[in-house]
Structure formats: structure tokens, C-alpha cells
Design a protein around this motif. Sequence first.
Motif, short mmCIF file in Angstrom:
data_model
loop_
_atom_site.label_atom_id
_atom_site.label_comp_id
_atom_site.label_asym_id
_atom_site.label_seq_id
_atom_site.Cartn_x
_atom_site.Cartn_y
_atom_site.Cartn_z
N PRO A 1 0.82 -1.22 0.00
CA PRO A 1 0.00 0.00 0.00
C PRO A 1 0.86 1.27 0.00
CG PRO A 1 0.07 -0.95 2.20
CD PRO A 1 0.76 -1.92 1.30
N ILE A 2 0.32 2.31 -0.64
CA ILE A 2 0.96 3.62 -0.67
C ILE A 2 -0.01 4.61 -0.02
CG2 ILE A 2 1.87 5.47 -2.12
CD1 ILE A 2 2.45 3.38 -4.27
N SER A 3 0.52 5.48 0.81
CA SER A 3 -0.32 6.44 1.50
C SER A 3 -1.20 7.20 0.52
CB SER A 3 0.54 7.41 2.30
OG SER A 3 -0.26 8.30 3.03
N ALA A 4 -2.50 7.28 0.82
CA ALA A 4 -3.45 7.90 -0.09
C ALA A 4 -3.22 9.39 -0.27
CB ALA A 4 -4.88 7.65 0.38
N ASP A 5 -2.49 10.02 0.64
CA ASP A 5 -2.27 11.47 0.50
C ASP A 5 -1.17 11.81 -0.51
OD1 ASP A 5 -0.04 10.74 1.97
OD2 ASP A 5 -0.43 12.08 3.66
N THR A 6 -0.49 10.78 -1.05
CA THR A 6 0.54 11.03 -2.06
C THR A 6 0.34 10.23 -3.34
OG1 THR A 6 2.01 9.31 -1.15
CG2 THR A 6 2.27 11.57 -0.31
N VAL A 7 -0.36 9.11 -3.28
CA VAL A 7 -0.40 8.20 -4.42
C VAL A 7 -1.08 8.82 -5.64
CG1 VAL A 7 -2.55 7.02 -3.74
CG2 VAL A 7 -0.82 5.82 -5.12
N TYR A 8 -2.11 9.64 -5.44
CA TYR A 8 -2.81 10.22 -6.58
C TYR A 8 -1.96 11.27 -7.29
CZ TYR A 8 -6.75 7.73 -4.63
OH TYR A 8 -7.56 6.74 -4.15
N HIS A 9 -1.22 12.04 -6.51
CA HIS A 9 -0.30 13.01 -7.10
C HIS A 9 0.74 12.30 -7.95
CE1 HIS A 9 2.27 16.56 -7.39
NE2 HIS A 9 3.28 15.80 -7.03
N ARG A 10 1.26 11.19 -7.44
CA ARG A 10 2.26 10.43 -8.18
C ARG A 10 1.67 9.84 -9.47
NH1 ARG A 10 5.01 6.37 -4.00
NH2 ARG A 10 6.14 5.78 -5.90
N ALA A 11 0.47 9.30 -9.38
CA ALA A 11 -0.16 8.73 -10.56
C ALA A 11 -0.49 9.81 -11.60
CB ALA A 11 -1.44 7.99 -10.16
N TYR A 12 -0.99 10.93 -11.14
CA TYR A 12 -1.34 12.02 -12.05
C TYR A 12 -0.12 12.52 -12.81
CZ TYR A 12 -3.38 16.46 -13.61
OH TYR A 12 -3.83 17.52 -14.36
N ASN A 13 1.04 12.42 -12.18
CA ASN A 13 2.27 12.88 -12.82
C ASN A 13 3.04 11.76 -13.51
OD1 ASN A 13 2.65 15.86 -12.29
ND2 ASN A 13 2.17 15.15 -10.22
N GLY A 14 2.40 10.59 -13.69
CA GLY A 14 2.96 9.58 -14.57
C GLY A 14 3.62 8.39 -13.94
N ALA A 15 3.65 8.30 -12.61
CA ALA A 15 4.33 7.18 -11.97
C ALA A 15 3.54 5.88 -12.08
CB ALA A 15 4.61 7.49 -10.51
N PHE A 16 2.21 5.99 -12.14
CA PHE A 16 1.35 4.81 -12.21
C PHE A 16 0.25 5.03 -13.25
CE2 PHE A 16 2.76 5.19 -7.73
CZ PHE A 16 3.54 4.04 -7.65
N ASP A 17 -0.23 3.91 -13.82
CA ASP A 17 -1.31 3.98 -14.80
C ASP A 17 -2.68 3.86 -14.14
OD1 ASP A 17 0.54 3.98 -17.04
OD2 ASP A 17 0.85 1.85 -16.59
N LEU A 18 -2.73 3.32 -12.93
CA LEU A 18 -3.99 3.06 -12.26
C LEU A 18 -3.77 3.05 -10.75
CD1 LEU A 18 -7.02 2.08 -12.45
CD2 LEU A 18 -6.10 -0.26 -12.38
#
Length: 315
Positions: free
Chosen positions: A229-246
Amino acid sequence: MSAIIGITMGDPAGVGPEITVRAVAEMDDAGRERTRIYGHRATLEAAARATGVSLDLDALVIDFEIEGGALPWGKLDARAGDAAYRFIAGAVTDALDDAIGCIVTAPINKEALNLAGHHYDGHTGMLAALTGQKSAFMLLASERLKVIHVSTHVSLKTAIDRATPARILDTIRAGNDHLKRIGYEKPRIAVAGINPHCGESGLFGTEDDQQIVPAVDMARAEGIDVTGPISADTVYHRAYNGAFDLVVAQYHDQGHIPIKLVAFDTAVNVSLGLPIDRTSVDHGTAFDIAGTGKANHTNMNAAIAYARRLAAGSK
């Protein structure tokens, strides 16, 4: 697979009829030939007048009767809830028979639906029941952020209980399979934690270690590229900037808030885990503006475009 998409009109008292006629009126002739509207013709005609569009409905509409005819705009009504259910049930039958390749749903009102005796938490649960599935998954898709939910329309307490290793694993699998279908060779998936900072080694709860970690380990063993698991307060920022597809969200608001912040008008709701394809707008019935011609159909256009992609057999 049929190339025809079927648009369900949604609650007749909401903005669904208006955004439907606007979107269909903008299609070229070939697009309209590959479109059917499951709804109430008189309501669609009223929506066309309200929005000022010119649209020949003769070859488009699969017409369902509504008790009392066209209903008042913006008013909660059990008759509207029953009609919305029947539009969807008709489209599901045709999708299962391959008469249409994908369903696009306009918004329904859950209270009206339940007043009519159709006790579902929304489209996703209804579609699962109508297709004989135990459950389905809600994916919200935008250009830069995609989120799939472990659970949706339940209380937060129930959502935490539902986040079992088996359910989380199934959610990861569903998201991975869908992204592969639409062209991602090896999707990069992140799983959001349940607790603040993923529990901080038990300081804020043990659910992340006991429920999420086993699911992620099992998914990795299957060859899925998943992190968490990745902390929800950072994971969306990382995904939005290209680190994850989903991102796998554990509950409704954890997934809905970030995507509605960054893609309110363009995010598409996609149902996974069903024997049929379905996309939807990601907004409600907007009773306050229904019938005024003000409803924005940008989200409906996005849902239709995604449906065309699925109906074309994208892999």
C-alpha cells in the motif's frame, strides 16, 4: 461484437435526456446509425426543445412507456425511477444478445429508483444483478488519472470490512485486465492504503498490513506490476504525474474526490467484471437545472467516445 452503442436516458426528470439529445445531435450520420437511445420519446422531444437541438428520433429511440407520460423536470418521482430501471434492463438484454456492443448510461436518481421498488445502490450493483454477477468494479477513467474502487456505495465502516485480501486482489486483476485491453502492455498499478500513512506500522491501525499487503503479494506472484500500500495522501499526485497507470482506491470518496478534482467534466465511469461493456457520465441528475437547457454534455461525449472504443473491440 456489435458496433452499435445503446444510450440509456437516465432519470426522465433529470438532465439525462438533455445531455443525450445534445450528444447525439452532434454526431455525424454514421455515428447516429451506430446509436440507439433507450428512453421515453416524448421526454426526449421535450429535451430537444429545451436545448434547442434539431434531431430526428425516428430511427434512434427504443421507446418505453411512462405512467402519466412526460414527467415534470426536477421532481423526485417513483415513476421516473421505475422508467430508468426499465431503460437499463432493456439495454442489458440487448447487450447480452450482442444487439449492442456497449451501454452508455445517463444519470439515475437512487432515491427514485428505490421508491419504485428497485433496491440497488446505483448502476454498478444493478448491472451486476441484471447480468447474474455477484459484484462488479467501478473504474473512473480520465486522460491522466484512472482509479478503480474496492467498494463504492457503502458506509466507510462497511468499506473497511469489505477490503479483504480476496476482494482487493480481484480489484487489482480487473484493473490490470482492462488496461491491457485498451492498450497498456504492462500496466503499472498502485494500491492506496486504508489508514493514514498506511497505518504507520500499526500505530494508526493494522488493516493495511493485514488486508492490503497479502493482496499485493498475491498479485505480484501472478506477474502483475503492482505497488502498495501507498499512502493515499501522495499516491494520486504520483499517478497524475505519470508514476502509475492506475490507482486502486479502497472506498468511494478516496477515489472519487481526486479524479473529480482533476477531471470533473471528462472522467468516465466504466463498469468492469461484467459480461457486457458499460460506460457512464460521472455526475448526477442535477434536478436543479433539469429542463432549462443548461446541462453540459461534455461528460456524455467522453462516455460515448470510450464506449465506441470498447464496442470496436479494443484490445
